[in-house]
Design an enzyme around this catalytic site. Sequence first.
Site, mmCIF file in Angstrom:
data_model
loop_
_atom_site.group_PDB
_atom_site.id
_atom_site.type_symbol
_atom_site.label_atom_id
_atom_site.label_comp_id
_atom_site.label_asym_id
_atom_site.label_seq_id
_atom_site.Cartn_x
_atom_site.Cartn_y
_atom_site.Cartn_z
ATOM 1 N N CYS A 58 -20.577 19.714 -8.597
ATOM 2 C CA CYS A 58 -20.798 18.459 -7.865
ATOM 3 C C CYS A 58 -20.051 17.351 -8.601
ATOM 4 O O CYS A 58 -20.275 17.150 -9.788
ATOM 5 C CB CYS A 58 -22.296 18.137 -7.801
ATOM 6 S SG CYS A 58 -22.624 16.494 -7.161
HETATM 7 N N1 MHO Z 1 -26.262 16.780 -6.185
HETATM 8 C C1 MHO Z 1 -26.280 17.579 -5.021
HETATM 9 C C2 MHO Z 1 -24.937 17.647 -4.385
HETATM 10 C C3 MHO Z 1 -24.166 16.413 -4.352
HETATM 11 S S1 MHO Z 1 -22.620 16.675 -4.265
HETATM 12 C C4 MHO Z 1 -21.705 15.413 -3.996
HETATM 13 C C5 MHO Z 1 -26.643 18.989 -5.406
HETATM 14 O O1 MHO Z 1 -26.672 19.244 -6.583
HETATM 15 O O2 MHO Z 1 -26.894 19.806 -4.541
HETATM 16 O O3 MHO Z 1 -22.213 17.813 -3.618
#
Ligand code: MHO
Length: 260
Positions: A58
């Site tokens: 991410c």
């Molecule tokens: N923090 C989320 C995803 C956000 S990202 C911009 C997660 O860990 O699923 O994909």
Amino acid sequence: MSASPAPLLVFVLGALGNAAAGFVFDAPAALLPTPPPPPARPRTLLRAERTATFGMGCFWTPSEAMLEVEGVTEAVAGYTGNPMAESPPTYDAVCYSSSWVEAVRVTYDDGILAYPELLDRAFERHEARLGSRQYGAFVFPEDSAQARDAREWLDAGTVALAVRERDRFPLSATVIEPATSFYRAEGYHQNYWAKWRPRLAAYAGLLAVASGALGPGGIGAVSDPVLAHDVAGWANGIGIAGALGALLERKLDAKVVEMK
Ligand code: MHO
């Protein structure tokens, strides 16, 4: 039932006192001539601005973490790794397909930081997840020199990095793929934590006030149920407006553009 004006008066006087003190203490500094900017970082003969792209999980946290690396001047959160793409994806499309990689493209000064070192710094900071393409650990070499360095770096698998201390992430799970189009992600994904840290702090404050834990009627304050009720109402209203604002931001700041 009418609220006693006393707590409000205390609050207003306090605020005025604060403002006055701020003026007395800050004004002289504001009136002084501004100091000259710090000298520019010494440039080496090899200085050259380059870009490099990594899949780091991410992208919210790694895009910020890469900015701490000396020699890195910019970090953009984006989408890449889909050679079949003909147009920019949306964040939802990235989440609901298995073709895209969330990536960070950094601009760095090759005279301060050579590409193999940058690979080390990126590996230390990524938040990749095993078994996911969207959140995988990738290196996307942008030219043949980066491709050669990346291959050597991965094959050498230095003892220090072969398995990352922090979470036992194996270096060998890093995938090298030639760079394809890189799309800058929606504006609301850029500088994510720099924007959200203060917002979350404000929400925590508002929650404390809305719940009555903090503020008139709360800890250490003058007890006045009417004022406490009003203040909690305002805190709720501001909180809801903030949440709507964040939703609106997702709609308005949603452009994804290909970067050259
Ligand atoms: N923090 C989320 C995803 C956000 S990202 C911009 C997660 O860990 O699923 O994909």
